[in-house]
Motif scaffolding. Sequence first.
Motif, PDB file in Angstrom:
ATOM      1  N   LYS A   1       0.849  -1.193   0.000  1.00  0.00           N
ATOM      2  CA  LYS A   1       0.000   0.000   0.000  1.00  0.00           C
ATOM      3  C   LYS A   1       0.892   1.254   0.000  1.00  0.00           C
ATOM      4  O   LYS A   1       0.687   2.195  -0.775  1.00  0.00           O
ATOM      5  CB  LYS A   1      -0.908  -0.009   1.231  1.00  0.00           C
ATOM      6  CG  LYS A   1      -2.042   0.985   1.148  1.00  0.00           C
ATOM      7  CD  LYS A   1      -3.325   0.423   1.765  1.00  0.00           C
ATOM      8  CE  LYS A   1      -4.135  -0.388   0.777  1.00  0.00           C
ATOM      9  NZ  LYS A   1      -5.343  -1.011   1.294  1.00  0.00           N
ATOM     10  N   GLU A   2       1.893   1.204   0.864  1.00  0.00           N
ATOM     11  CA  GLU A   2       2.822   2.337   0.951  1.00  0.00           C
ATOM     12  C   GLU A   2       3.573   2.543  -0.370  1.00  0.00           C
ATOM     13  O   GLU A   2       3.793   3.668  -0.814  1.00  0.00           O
ATOM     14  CB  GLU A   2       3.809   2.081   2.089  1.00  0.00           C
ATOM     15  CG  GLU A   2       4.424   3.327   2.680  1.00  0.00           C
ATOM     16  CD  GLU A   2       5.357   2.970   3.826  1.00  0.00           C
ATOM     17  OE1 GLU A   2       6.395   3.627   3.967  1.00  0.00           O
ATOM     18  OE2 GLU A   2       5.047   2.003   4.578  1.00  0.00           O
ATOM     19  N   GLY A   3       3.946   1.422  -0.982  1.00  0.00           N
ATOM     20  CA  GLY A   3       4.630   1.502  -2.266  1.00  0.00           C
ATOM     21  C   GLY A   3       3.744   2.107  -3.340  1.00  0.00           C
ATOM     22  O   GLY A   3       4.199   2.893  -4.167  1.00  0.00           O
ATOM     23  N   GLU A   4       2.478   1.740  -3.304  1.00  0.00           N
ATOM     24  CA  GLU A   4       1.512   2.312  -4.249  1.00  0.00           C
ATOM     25  C   GLU A   4       1.443   3.822  -4.092  1.00  0.00           C
ATOM     26  O   GLU A   4       1.419   4.565  -5.083  1.00  0.00           O
ATOM     27  CB  GLU A   4       0.108   1.727  -3.996  1.00  0.00           C
ATOM     28  CG  GLU A   4      -0.078   0.294  -4.455  1.00  0.00           C
ATOM     29  CD  GLU A   4      -0.232   0.167  -5.965  1.00  0.00           C
ATOM     30  OE1 GLU A   4      -0.411   1.188  -6.641  1.00  0.00           O
ATOM     31  OE2 GLU A   4      -0.151  -0.979  -6.455  1.00  0.00           O
ATOM     32  N   GLU A   5       1.421   4.252  -2.854  1.00  0.00           N
ATOM     33  CA  GLU A   5       1.376   5.696  -2.605  1.00  0.00           C
ATOM     34  C   GLU A   5       2.603   6.372  -3.201  1.00  0.00           C
ATOM     35  O   GLU A   5       2.501   7.402  -3.865  1.00  0.00           O
ATOM     36  CB  GLU A   5       1.309   5.980  -1.100  1.00  0.00           C
ATOM     37  CG  GLU A   5      -0.067   5.786  -0.510  1.00  0.00           C
ATOM     38  CD  GLU A   5      -0.031   5.784   1.013  1.00  0.00           C
ATOM     39  OE1 GLU A   5       0.887   6.414   1.588  1.00  0.00           O
ATOM     40  OE2 GLU A   5      -0.900   5.132   1.627  1.00  0.00           O
ATOM     41  N   SER A   6       3.738   5.760  -2.941  1.00  0.00           N
ATOM     42  CA  SER A   6       4.975   6.297  -3.484  1.00  0.00           C
ATOM     43  C   SER A   6       4.903   6.348  -5.014  1.00  0.00           C
ATOM     44  O   SER A   6       5.274   7.351  -5.643  1.00  0.00           O
ATOM     45  CB  SER A   6       6.136   5.437  -3.018  1.00  0.00           C
ATOM     46  OG  SER A   6       7.350   5.928  -3.508  1.00  0.00           O
ATOM     47  N   PHE A   7       4.416   5.272  -5.578  1.00  0.00           N
ATOM     48  CA  PHE A   7       4.273   5.184  -7.030  1.00  0.00           C
ATOM     49  C   PHE A   7       3.389   6.304  -7.561  1.00  0.00           C
ATOM     50  O   PHE A   7       3.768   7.030  -8.499  1.00  0.00           O
ATOM     51  CB  PHE A   7       3.679   3.815  -7.388  1.00  0.00           C
ATOM     52  CG  PHE A   7       3.282   3.648  -8.820  1.00  0.00           C
ATOM     53  CD1 PHE A   7       4.185   3.900  -9.847  1.00  0.00           C
ATOM     54  CD2 PHE A   7       1.998   3.232  -9.143  1.00  0.00           C
ATOM     55  CE1 PHE A   7       3.814   3.728 -11.179  1.00  0.00           C
ATOM     56  CE2 PHE A   7       1.630   3.059 -10.474  1.00  0.00           C
ATOM     57  CZ  PHE A   7       2.532   3.318 -11.488  1.00  0.00           C
ATOM     58  N   HIS A   8       2.238   6.486  -6.951  1.00  0.00           N
ATOM     59  CA  HIS A   8       1.329   7.516  -7.447  1.00  0.00           C
ATOM     60  C   HIS A   8       1.912   8.907  -7.262  1.00  0.00           C
ATOM     61  O   HIS A   8       1.740   9.791  -8.095  1.00  0.00           O
ATOM     62  CB  HIS A   8      -0.033   7.392  -6.765  1.00  0.00           C
ATOM     63  CG  HIS A   8      -0.802   6.208  -7.227  1.00  0.00           C
ATOM     64  ND1 HIS A   8      -1.315   5.273  -6.373  1.00  0.00           N
ATOM     65  CD2 HIS A   8      -1.103   5.765  -8.479  1.00  0.00           C
ATOM     66  CE1 HIS A   8      -1.919   4.314  -7.064  1.00  0.00           C
ATOM     67  NE2 HIS A   8      -1.790   4.586  -8.339  1.00  0.00           N
ATOM     68  N   SER A   9       2.619   9.066  -6.170  1.00  0.00           N
ATOM     69  CA  SER A   9       3.232  10.375  -5.952  1.00  0.00           C
ATOM     70  C   SER A   9       4.283  10.670  -7.026  1.00  0.00           C
ATOM     71  O   SER A   9       4.381  11.791  -7.541  1.00  0.00           O
ATOM     72  CB  SER A   9       3.829  10.422  -4.543  1.00  0.00           C
ATOM     73  OG  SER A   9       5.057  11.085  -4.529  1.00  0.00           O
ATOM     74  N   ILE A  10       5.044   9.632  -7.379  1.00  0.00           N
ATOM     75  CA  ILE A  10       6.031   9.808  -8.448  1.00  0.00           C
ATOM     76  C   ILE A  10       5.320  10.099  -9.766  1.00  0.00           C
ATOM     77  O   ILE A  10       5.672  11.033 -10.492  1.00  0.00           O
ATOM     78  CB  ILE A  10       6.901   8.537  -8.601  1.00  0.00           C
ATOM     79  CG1 ILE A  10       7.800   8.345  -7.387  1.00  0.00           C
ATOM     80  CG2 ILE A  10       7.752   8.629  -9.866  1.00  0.00           C
ATOM     81  CD1 ILE A  10       8.464   6.979  -7.305  1.00  0.00           C
ATOM     82  N   GLU A  11       4.292   9.307 -10.057  1.00  0.00           N
ATOM     83  CA  GLU A  11       3.558   9.494 -11.310  1.00  0.00           C
ATOM     84  C   GLU A  11       2.949  10.885 -11.388  1.00  0.00           C
ATOM     85  O   GLU A  11       3.039  11.557 -12.415  1.00  0.00           O
ATOM     86  CB  GLU A  11       2.444   8.437 -11.422  1.00  0.00           C
ATOM     87  CG  GLU A  11       2.947   7.047 -11.710  1.00  0.00           C
ATOM     88  CD  GLU A  11       3.655   6.947 -13.058  1.00  0.00           C
ATOM     89  OE1 GLU A  11       3.030   7.185 -14.079  1.00  0.00           O
ATOM     90  OE2 GLU A  11       4.869   6.643 -13.042  1.00  0.00           O
ATOM     91  N   ASP A  12       2.342  11.310 -10.293  1.00  0.00           N
ATOM     92  CA  ASP A  12       1.712  12.625 -10.296  1.00  0.00           C
ATOM     93  C   ASP A  12       2.729  13.714 -10.560  1.00  0.00           C
ATOM     94  O   ASP A  12       2.510  14.612 -11.371  1.00  0.00           O
ATOM     95  CB  ASP A  12       1.031  12.893  -8.941  1.00  0.00           C
ATOM     96  CG  ASP A  12      -0.239  12.066  -8.787  1.00  0.00           C
ATOM     97  OD1 ASP A  12      -0.622  11.406  -9.774  1.00  0.00           O
ATOM     98  OD2 ASP A  12      -0.829  12.071  -7.700  1.00  0.00           O
ATOM     99  N   SER A  13       3.850  13.591  -9.870  1.00  0.00           N
ATOM    100  CA  SER A  13       4.806  14.680 -10.005  1.00  0.00           C
ATOM    101  C   SER A  13       5.441  14.673 -11.393  1.00  0.00           C
ATOM    102  O   SER A  13       5.745  15.730 -11.959  1.00  0.00           O
ATOM    103  CB  SER A  13       5.831  14.627  -8.878  1.00  0.00           C
ATOM    104  OG  SER A  13       7.070  14.249  -9.348  1.00  0.00           O
TER     105      SER A  13
END
Lengths: 147, 147
Positions: free
Chosen positions: A98-110
Amino acid sequence: MTNTNNIQQLRELVKTLVRNLGILEKSEASCCGITLGQCHAIVEIGSRKTISLNDLAEVLNLDNSTMSRTVNNLVNQNLAQREIDPSDRRYVKIKLTKEGEESFHSIEDSMAQYFETVLESIANDKRDQVIESLQLLVKAINNNKCC
Amino acid sequence: MTNTNNIQQLRELVKTLVRNLGILEKSEASCCGITLGQCHAIVEIGSRKTISLNDLAEVLNLDNSTMSRTVNNLVNQNLAQREIDPSDRRYVKIKLTKEGEESFHSIEDSMAQYFETVLESIANDKRDQVIESLQLLVKAINNNKCC
DNA sequence: ATACACTATTGCAATATGCAACTATTTTAT
DNA sequence: ATAAAATAGTTGCATATTGCAATAGTGTAT
């Protein structure tokens, strides 16, 4: 007959592009408290749902051992998890937590935000041309993989 | 208003481009028996006549200490030489040796050849457009340096 | 003369890397 | 059915890379 000047320009532009984007990626990753290698891994794992170690290593062009250790680090930081594939127990299915997903989305968003800004600073009537050109270039490069 | 689809495409294309070119550079360098870092350094030293360590480190976006050691390796392999700048003895003027020049030209030639092939595999009437587009993209990226 | 700024190098510790050896599992050949 | 070969992944090891901090040497300004 190809123009020598154009060749030099192409080479120079590509060099500048790769260098600037490398710097961008580096700072982007270190902003997130992860290494560049980890960042690449997260993006690749995240954009598929699950991936084997072998495949991940091939995509990122790294040795299996290096890849395995990078995944170790992700697991230790609770960003990814390993799971043995029941259908073939040699394989490991690597997923994001779950935490990795958050990191992933944050990277994608930025990244999306960054490229939106970049695209917007290109003249409106040139944007499609730039995209088409990149497609042509990528295709040309894939047609001429060296070694 | 920028099209979301275009943003994603741009990001994906750039990622593919950077990744493929990274692999290319890597294999190119290891073919020459030098590391990627050394290869970058040789190209930068060679394309100027001489450069200080500080400047070289900035161009390659590396810490001075890292740069210094990379230069060490080049010197040990008799590819580069250091020389104290007489006009300001704090500076080191880094140059290529004769052997380094050869290496530089060999890299340049093989890169030029590669990009010639790439350019030739792009349709004749699209080549100028691709170059123009890269210029636009590089400019846009430089206008939006992050962090 | 002294303090400050700048360039470059080195000590150090952390990290990354790839090859080779190894384990575990599956597939293939006989 | 069993042995041999192939495949996926991990770990030992030796090496290389990296950046921060400390240091040495040189120039500049007050």
